[in-house]
Design an enzyme around this catalytic site. Structure first.
Site, PDB file in Angstrom:
ATOM      1  N   CYS A  42      -6.325  71.440  30.364  1.00 52.52           N
ATOM      2  CA  CYS A  42      -7.494  71.646  29.563  1.00 52.52           C
ATOM      3  C   CYS A  42      -6.968  72.566  28.289  1.00 52.52           C
ATOM      4  O   CYS A  42      -7.323  72.145  27.235  1.00 52.52           O
ATOM      5  CB  CYS A  42      -8.490  72.204  30.101  1.00 52.52           C
ATOM      6  SG  CYS A  42      -9.893  72.430  29.016  1.00 52.52           S
ATOM      7  N   CYS A  47      -8.445  69.232  26.715  1.00 54.32           N
ATOM      8  CA  CYS A  47      -9.610  69.338  25.903  1.00 54.32           C
ATOM      9  C   CYS A  47      -9.661  70.361  24.727  1.00 54.32           C
ATOM     10  O   CYS A  47     -10.470  70.017  23.621  1.00 54.32           O
ATOM     11  CB  CYS A  47     -10.944  69.540  26.874  1.00 54.32           C
ATOM     12  SG  CYS A  47     -10.399  70.886  28.211  1.00 54.32           S
ATOM     13  N   LYS A  50      -7.653  69.227  21.788  1.00 52.66           N
ATOM     14  CA  LYS A  50      -8.505  68.023  21.511  1.00 52.66           C
ATOM     15  C   LYS A  50      -9.488  68.147  20.474  1.00 52.66           C
ATOM     16  O   LYS A  50     -10.071  67.791  19.327  1.00 52.66           O
ATOM     17  CB  LYS A  50      -8.531  67.086  22.467  1.00 52.66           C
ATOM     18  CG  LYS A  50      -9.071  65.471  22.142  1.00 52.66           C
ATOM     19  CD  LYS A  50      -9.199  64.708  23.171  1.00 52.66           C
ATOM     20  CE  LYS A  50      -9.861  65.190  24.467  1.00 52.66           C
ATOM     21  NZ  LYS A  50     -10.069  64.255  25.744  1.00 52.66           N
ATOM     22  N   TYR A 178     -13.008  57.937  27.973  1.00 52.36           N
ATOM     23  CA  TYR A 178     -12.991  59.234  27.074  1.00 52.36           C
ATOM     24  C   TYR A 178     -11.907  59.636  26.127  1.00 52.36           C
ATOM     25  O   TYR A 178     -12.066  59.638  24.977  1.00 52.36           O
ATOM     26  CB  TYR A 178     -13.216  60.511  28.256  1.00 52.36           C
ATOM     27  CG  TYR A 178     -14.251  60.762  28.774  1.00 52.36           C
ATOM     28  CD1 TYR A 178     -15.113  62.139  28.576  1.00 52.36           C
ATOM     29  CD2 TYR A 178     -14.651  60.064  29.850  1.00 52.36           C
ATOM     30  CE1 TYR A 178     -16.254  62.255  29.401  1.00 52.36           C
ATOM     31  CE2 TYR A 178     -15.760  60.445  30.911  1.00 52.36           C
ATOM     32  CZ  TYR A 178     -16.527  61.675  30.410  1.00 52.36           C
ATOM     33  OH  TYR A 178     -17.480  61.829  31.003  1.00 52.36           O
ATOM     34  N   GLU A 182     -12.044  59.329  22.045  1.00 52.39           N
ATOM     35  CA  GLU A 182     -11.999  60.415  21.431  1.00 52.39           C
ATOM     36  C   GLU A 182     -10.758  60.334  20.355  1.00 52.39           C
ATOM     37  O   GLU A 182     -10.714  60.902  19.316  1.00 52.39           O
ATOM     38  CB  GLU A 182     -11.856  61.751  22.397  1.00 52.39           C
ATOM     39  CG  GLU A 182     -13.140  61.860  22.942  1.00 52.39           C
ATOM     40  CD  GLU A 182     -12.793  62.873  24.080  1.00 52.39           C
ATOM     41  OE1 GLU A 182     -14.082  63.455  24.737  1.00 52.39           O
ATOM     42  OE2 GLU A 182     -11.919  63.418  24.467  1.00 52.39           O
ATOM     43  N   HIS A 436     -39.265  71.841  14.419  1.00 53.60           N
ATOM     44  CA  HIS A 436     -39.015  70.927  13.294  1.00 53.60           C
ATOM     45  C   HIS A 436     -38.532  71.683  12.072  1.00 53.60           C
ATOM     46  O   HIS A 436     -38.774  72.754  11.763  1.00 53.60           O
ATOM     47  CB  HIS A 436     -40.393  70.271  13.160  1.00 53.60           C
ATOM     48  CG  HIS A 436     -40.378  69.367  11.866  1.00 53.60           C
ATOM     49  ND1 HIS A 436     -40.009  67.971  12.231  1.00 53.60           N
ATOM     50  CD2 HIS A 436     -40.652  69.390  10.697  1.00 53.60           C
ATOM     51  CE1 HIS A 436     -40.078  67.375  11.190  1.00 53.60           C
ATOM     52  NE2 HIS A 436     -40.500  68.213  10.045  1.00 53.60           N
ATOM     53  N   GLU A 441     -35.760  67.622  18.503  1.00 55.35           N
ATOM     54  CA  GLU A 441     -37.134  67.699  18.593  1.00 55.35           C
ATOM     55  C   GLU A 441     -37.658  66.109  19.077  1.00 55.35           C
ATOM     56  O   GLU A 441     -38.533  66.078  19.938  1.00 55.35           O
ATOM     57  CB  GLU A 441     -37.834  67.698  17.515  1.00 55.35           C
ATOM     58  CG  GLU A 441     -37.941  66.872  16.273  1.00 55.35           C
ATOM     59  CD  GLU A 441     -38.964  67.309  14.950  1.00 55.35           C
ATOM     60  OE1 GLU A 441     -39.885  67.318  15.081  1.00 55.35           O
ATOM     61  OE2 GLU A 441     -38.043  67.381  13.835  1.00 55.35           O
TER      62      GLU A 441
END
Length: 457
Positions: A42, A47, A50, A178, A182, A436, A441
């Site tokens: 990782c 990750c 990346k 994945y 990616e 908002h 939302e």
């Protein structure tokens, strides 16, 4: 019996490091063996670097979109070597952080390969033999790169993309999960011509089918060519690069071809056969609960167990293992409702079940969905659309799946997962005041189901 260590950890990745640190805080004598760099997949080649690449790739959109908001943007140019150097500095800094934490916890770091050599016995790369009351295997995963076609050796694995000397202007990515998507999205954002080749009928296997199709359309809109139901037949090296031919008869010219066809537990050559532990067909260490193998002194956490290959899962398992074995309290880890994200552009964030899973389980459900053009895309002139989807169990009103495709999907899904872990119902979402203007939302303003499914209907 006297041992050199109370705990010996094989593998200095996220799960192993966390287990080592927590065990040491409980008073255990701990050593960690890592043959490459502390931090594991990782931090060093997964990750984290990346995600840095994801950030770099999205600046191109920002420069383009700025014009629609009144900015005058001059000539832009991406400098691959400069980025790689900056990325390497950050990874080195993070590795130092991991090492410092282990040092503070008085964990001994052995920068060498370690393999099992009988019960409680570990052979180090320098020839030394050490013993430990408990051994934890936390060696993570490795890219599956065995090609079944002539010229497969000319391709690279996804981890090699981080250290290329120059940016490939033509990139072929083999795979549809994945990692493949990616990297395809990253390099397309950096200006490369990208083609994805995937053997399945649709990308992102295992996700809700509507999400898969929506992301496919968005990536196609961004100029990524996605070829499904096809595989590479051969790869040849020419004077101007590589030429791949598919079984479907396509010819693909490339500077680099990446095999991103999955990962396997990294257990080869660890000596697990020396203690009579039979591995799963995938090479995974079979465990029950958090950490236990059938051998009371041997344990495993993280990707090497081939359960959920996510860094936070490995960290949680490592922590729970140390608390249970050395802290005097049994800690369980739930593998249910684990949120996950795919850092393509746009992002995918998901937690819970997809429609196909609910139907397979015979659970009746209602679908609430919103497919809309994000506010930021209007002035930018982009045709991108966001998708938000809530799946609600019909009998209980409980929210059992939430899926988002759009900007900041990962940030939103993390907080949605908290609500779902607490057992939130659709009525709880409805009772929550909307913020908002925001994309999020939409998650609390969808009132009318757009679809129903009931068993036998």
């Amino acid at each position: 019996m006297s041992f050199d260590y109370d705990l010996f950890v094989i593998g200095g990745g996220s799960g192993g490091v966390r287990a080592a640190r927590i065990a040491a805080t409980h008073g255990a004598r701990v050593a960690v063996a890592e043959e490459y760099r502390v931090g594991g997949t990782c931090v060093i080649r997964g990750c984290v670097p990346k995600k840095l690449m994801v950030y770099a790739a999205r600046y191109g959109d920002a420069f383009t979109d700025a014009v629609g908001f009144g900015w005058s943007v001059g000539e832009t140019r991406f400098d691959w070597p400069a980025f790689v150097a900056a990325k390497d500095r950050e990874i080195t800094r993070l590795e130092g952080f991991y090492v410092a934490n282990l040092d503070r916890s008085k964990v001994e770091i052995l920068r060498t390969r370690a393999t099992l050599e009988g019960e409680h016995r570990v052979r180090l790369g320098d020839g030394r033999l050490v013993t430990a009351a408990h051994v934890l295997v936390a060696t993570g995963g490795r890219p599956f790169r065995e090609g079944e076609f002539p010229g497969a050796e000319l391709c690279i694995a996804s981890e090699e993309l981080f250290d290329l000397k120059r940016q490939p202007q033509r990139l072929v990515v083999v795979g549809g999960g994945y990692i493949a998507l990616e990297f395809a999205s990253i390099f397309a954002g950096l200006g490369s011509q990208v083609t994805v080749v995937y053997r399945g009928e649709e990308i992102l296997r295992g996700f809700d089918m509507e999400i898969r199709r929506h992301l496919h359309a968005e990536l196609d809109h961004r100029g990524i060519e996605i070829v499904t139901e096809d595989v590479l037949a051969s790869v040849e090296k020419t004077s101007v690069g590589l030429v791949a031919t598919t079984r479907g008869g396509r010819r693909l010219d490339a500077d680099e071809i990446v095999l991103a066809i999955g990962r396997r537990p990294n257990t080869a050559g660890l000596g697990l056969d020396s203690v009579g532990l039979e591995l799963a067909a995938t090479g995974a260490v079979p465990v029950t609960g958090v950490y236990a193998t059938r051998l009371p002194w041997l344990h495993a956490v993280g990707d090497v167990t081939d359960r959920i290959a996510l860094t936070p899962v490995a960290i949680r398992e490592g922590h729970a293992f140390a608390d249970t074995v050395f802290g005097g309290r049994e800690v369980a880890v739930s593998h249910e409702l684990v949120p996950t994200a795919v850092f393509t552009t746009p992002e995918v964030g998901t937690v819970g079940f997809g429609e196909e899973e609910l139907r397979a389980k015979g659970i009746g459900y209602d679908v609430y969905r919103s497919n809309f053009r994000p506010m930021g895309a209007a002035l930018a002139g982009r045709g991108t659309r966001a998708l938000m989807k809530i799946l609600v169990e019909a009998e209980t009103d409980r929210v059992v799946g939430v899926h988002i495709v759009g900007a900041d999907a990962a940030e939103m899904i993390q907080l949605v997962a908290v609500a779902m872990k607490m057992g939130a119902k659709k009525a709880d979402f409805d009772a929550t005041m909307a913020l908002h203007p925001s994309a999020a939302e939409e998650l609390v303003t969808m009132r009318t189901p757009s679809q129903h499914w009931r068993p036998g209907a």
